[in-house]
Design an enzyme around this catalytic site. Structure first.
Site, short mmCIF file in Angstrom:
data_model
loop_
_atom_site.label_atom_id
_atom_site.label_comp_id
_atom_site.label_asym_id
_atom_site.label_seq_id
_atom_site.Cartn_x
_atom_site.Cartn_y
_atom_site.Cartn_z
CB ALA A 1 15.48 -3.18 13.84
CB SER B 1 4.44 -10.07 11.18
OG SER B 1 3.47 -9.88 10.17
CB ILE C 1 -10.33 -0.96 -3.18
CG1 ILE C 1 -10.97 0.08 -2.25
CG2 ILE C 1 -10.50 -2.36 -2.62
CD1 ILE C 1 -12.47 -0.04 -2.15
CE1 TYR D 1 8.00 -8.00 7.58
CE2 TYR D 1 5.80 -8.95 7.51
CZ TYR D 1 6.74 -8.15 8.14
OH TYR D 1 6.43 -7.53 9.32
NE ARG E 1 -4.68 -7.29 5.11
CZ ARG E 1 -5.05 -8.15 4.16
NH1 ARG E 1 -6.09 -8.93 4.38
NH2 ARG E 1 -4.39 -8.24 3.04
CB ILE F 1 5.71 -0.26 16.21
CG1 ILE F 1 4.50 -0.52 15.30
CG2 ILE F 1 5.46 -0.87 17.59
CD1 ILE F 1 4.26 -1.98 14.98
#
Length: 329
Positions: A88, A131, A211, A155, A219, A12
């Protein structure tokens, strides 16, 4: 404008840097060149940005290899910037489970370094890549920004902490800050370990798409050009300062249906393969982008099927350099 893009050689960040340069802005791209995936993809991104800056109407471009954990370096770069696009971060839900502390060091402490530098400088706005992982297990869908934030991976926790620090700095220090909660971004030069790039590369090579789980997970995949437009809007408006804002496609799809879309486009005779799903992977994501629409005028242009078709076309045109790096990762 003088713009600093952290993570500027990444997926991105690289698209943002290229677009800013093409629109005549001067860009400094900071990237640690961490080998989370084949660095050839990042190196290609840097070359694309350098080539973009060669046009007589383009802005300047400088690449700096360095880490957001280096507070002195961050301070030096931020001091010259009018806008900071903070892309970042250490990526990957699954890897965060095995090494959570490095995600805290990079995603949280690195962001604090940037925020401290920004409040000591005359920065017009800091825009951070957050996110959809901050939401965790859905209590309802689509996610709006009022949905509880209960991330289920280190995360997601690190992105939420960084985002909350930014919003707190906006409140306490009057630092213009916006956190954009991205929903599974994809497109040219994307990371090779994402579902779409995996499906496309395997089908291109006559191998069955794999998968993870039964494929009923859903999603909200967001095409990278739509994400760039949301970021660009924040050069013109302060309406979202101090806020976290969803950036998604408003469309969602089951993983097995996505695999079928890719397979049917490239190699319709292939069968699917199934593997165990990772516990830290989200079951469902789906973005409510009403807030982005009101504050930023954000209206995504790409449905998932349209975006996937564009990515397949790009992949075919760039297969010579991109595919070997995807398969090597």
């Amino acid at each position: 404008m003088q713009i600093l893009v952290t993570g500027g050689a990444g997926f991105i960040g690289g698209h943002l840097a290229e677009r800013f340069v093409r629109e005549g802005h001067d860009v400094v791209a900071l990237d640690a060149m961490h080998p989370y995936y084949d660095l050839g993809i990042k190196e290609h991104t840097v070359e694309v940005c350098r080539e973009a800056s060669a046009s007589s109407e383009a802005g300047g471009y400088e690449f700096v290899e360095g880490d957001v954990r280096d507070a002195d370096l961050v301070s030096d770069l931020v001091s010259d910037a009018q806008f900071v696009y903070h892309q970042a971060g250490r990526a990957g839900v699954r890897d965060s489970v095995s090494d959570p502390r490095v995600y805290d060091e990079v995603n949280v402490d690195g962001t604090l370094n940037l925020l401290d530098a920004a409040r000591a400088s005359d920065v017009e706005r800091v825009v951070m890549a957050s996110s959809s992982s901050v939401y965790g297990k859905p209590q309802y869908l689509p996610y709006d920004e009022q949905h509880p934030t209960t991330p289920v991976s280190p995360y997601g926790a690190s992105k939420l902490a960084a985002e909350r620090y930014g919003c707190a700095y906006s409140e306490v220090y009057d630092l213009p800050f916006v956190g954009l909660r991205y929903f599974t971004v994809y497109g040219p030069r994307m990371r090779p370990n994402m579902a779409i790039s995996n499906f496309v590369s395997r089908c291109m090579n006559g191998e069955s798409p794999i998968i993870y789980g039964d494929g009923t997970q859903t999603r909200d995949f967001t095409y990278v050009d739509d994400v760039v437009e949301a970021n660009l809007a924040l050069m013109e408006t302060g309406a979202a300062d101090g806020e976290a804002v969803n950036v998604g496609s408003t469309d969602n799809i089951e993983i097995r249906e996505l695999a079928a879309v890719v397979r049917d486009e490239i190699a319709p005779d292939l069968e699917f393969e199934f593997a165990d799903r990772h516990d830290a992977d989200a079951e469902h994501t789906h973005a409510d982008t009403s807030k982005a629409s009101v504050l930023l005028g954000y209206e995504p242009d790409h449905t998932i099927r349209e975006g996937v078709a564009k990515f397949i076309e790009w992949y075919e045109q760039n297969r010579g350099w991109y595919e070997p790096l995807v398969l090597a990762s």
